[in-house]
Design a protein around this motif. Sequence first.
Motif, PDB file in Angstrom:
ATOM      1  N   LEU A  21      -0.879   4.693   1.678  1.00 60.85           N
ATOM      2  CA  LEU A  21      -0.011   5.738   2.398  1.00 60.85           C
ATOM      3  C   LEU A  21      -0.554   6.506   3.917  1.00 60.85           C
ATOM      4  O   LEU A  21      -1.424   7.407   3.389  1.00 60.85           O
ATOM      5  CB  LEU A  21       0.434   6.421   1.501  1.00 60.85           C
ATOM      6  CG  LEU A  21       1.529   7.699   2.614  1.00 60.85           C
ATOM      7  CD1 LEU A  21       2.732   6.354   2.720  1.00 60.85           C
ATOM      8  CD2 LEU A  21       2.120   8.412   1.383  1.00 60.85           C
ATOM      9  N   TYR A  39       6.926   8.014   1.912  1.00 58.30           N
ATOM     10  CA  TYR A  39       6.388   8.567   2.056  1.00 58.30           C
ATOM     11  C   TYR A  39       6.055   9.874   0.960  1.00 58.30           C
ATOM     12  O   TYR A  39       6.389   9.797   0.346  1.00 58.30           O
ATOM     13  CB  TYR A  39       6.640   9.863   3.755  1.00 58.30           C
ATOM     14  CG  TYR A  39       7.963  10.126   3.782  1.00 58.30           C
ATOM     15  CD1 TYR A  39       8.084  11.827   2.963  1.00 58.30           C
ATOM     16  CD2 TYR A  39       9.510   9.619   3.338  1.00 58.30           C
ATOM     17  CE1 TYR A  39       9.195  12.204   2.238  1.00 58.30           C
ATOM     18  CE2 TYR A  39      10.707   9.711   3.291  1.00 58.30           C
ATOM     19  CZ  TYR A  39      11.120  11.582   2.681  1.00 58.30           C
ATOM     20  OH  TYR A  39      12.344  12.269   1.892  1.00 58.30           O
ATOM     21  N   ASP A  69      10.876   6.915  -2.148  1.00 56.81           N
ATOM     22  CA  ASP A  69       9.911   4.924  -1.164  1.00 56.81           C
ATOM     23  C   ASP A  69      11.454   5.029  -2.274  1.00 56.81           C
ATOM     24  O   ASP A  69      12.016   5.237  -2.934  1.00 56.81           O
ATOM     25  CB  ASP A  69       9.289   4.214  -1.987  1.00 56.81           C
ATOM     26  CG  ASP A  69       9.580   3.014  -0.762  1.00 56.81           C
ATOM     27  OD1 ASP A  69       9.390   2.626  -0.345  1.00 56.81           O
ATOM     28  OD2 ASP A  69       7.905   2.915  -1.587  1.00 56.81           O
ATOM     29  N   LEU A  78       1.531   4.086  -5.333  1.00 53.41           N
ATOM     30  CA  LEU A  78       1.197   5.359  -4.456  1.00 53.41           C
ATOM     31  C   LEU A  78       0.610   6.722  -5.727  1.00 53.41           C
ATOM     32  O   LEU A  78      -0.081   7.299  -5.478  1.00 53.41           O
ATOM     33  CB  LEU A  78       2.057   5.283  -4.048  1.00 53.41           C
ATOM     34  CG  LEU A  78       2.478   4.747  -2.592  1.00 53.41           C
ATOM     35  CD1 LEU A  78       3.500   5.157  -1.870  1.00 53.41           C
ATOM     36  CD2 LEU A  78       1.265   4.663  -1.323  1.00 53.41           C
TER      37      LEU A  78
END
Length: 87
Positions: A21, A39, A69, A78
């Motif tokens: 990311l 984000y 997300d 992530l």
Amino acid sequence: MSILAEVHSYWSSNSTLNTALPATKVYTGLVPEATAFPYAVVVPINMVPTFTTGQGYVETFGFQISVFDTDPDNVDTLADTIAGQFD
């Protein structure tokens, strides 16, 4: 430099985090409206000074990174990557 700026600086210089990311998608405050997913948001949780002999002290801190997300599997991936780089 504030702890949030330090976390963002570390993220910017870490190739694993940037691949997962980009640092431009990591916010340390309010997220702009209509920001595209995914984000992350970094917020401080606590800061506790531990006073030592004399005038110096050591401060411990905690922070939280929240990942957003539309794909839950990507959030898990992530989050695992991020946790691995900060552990």
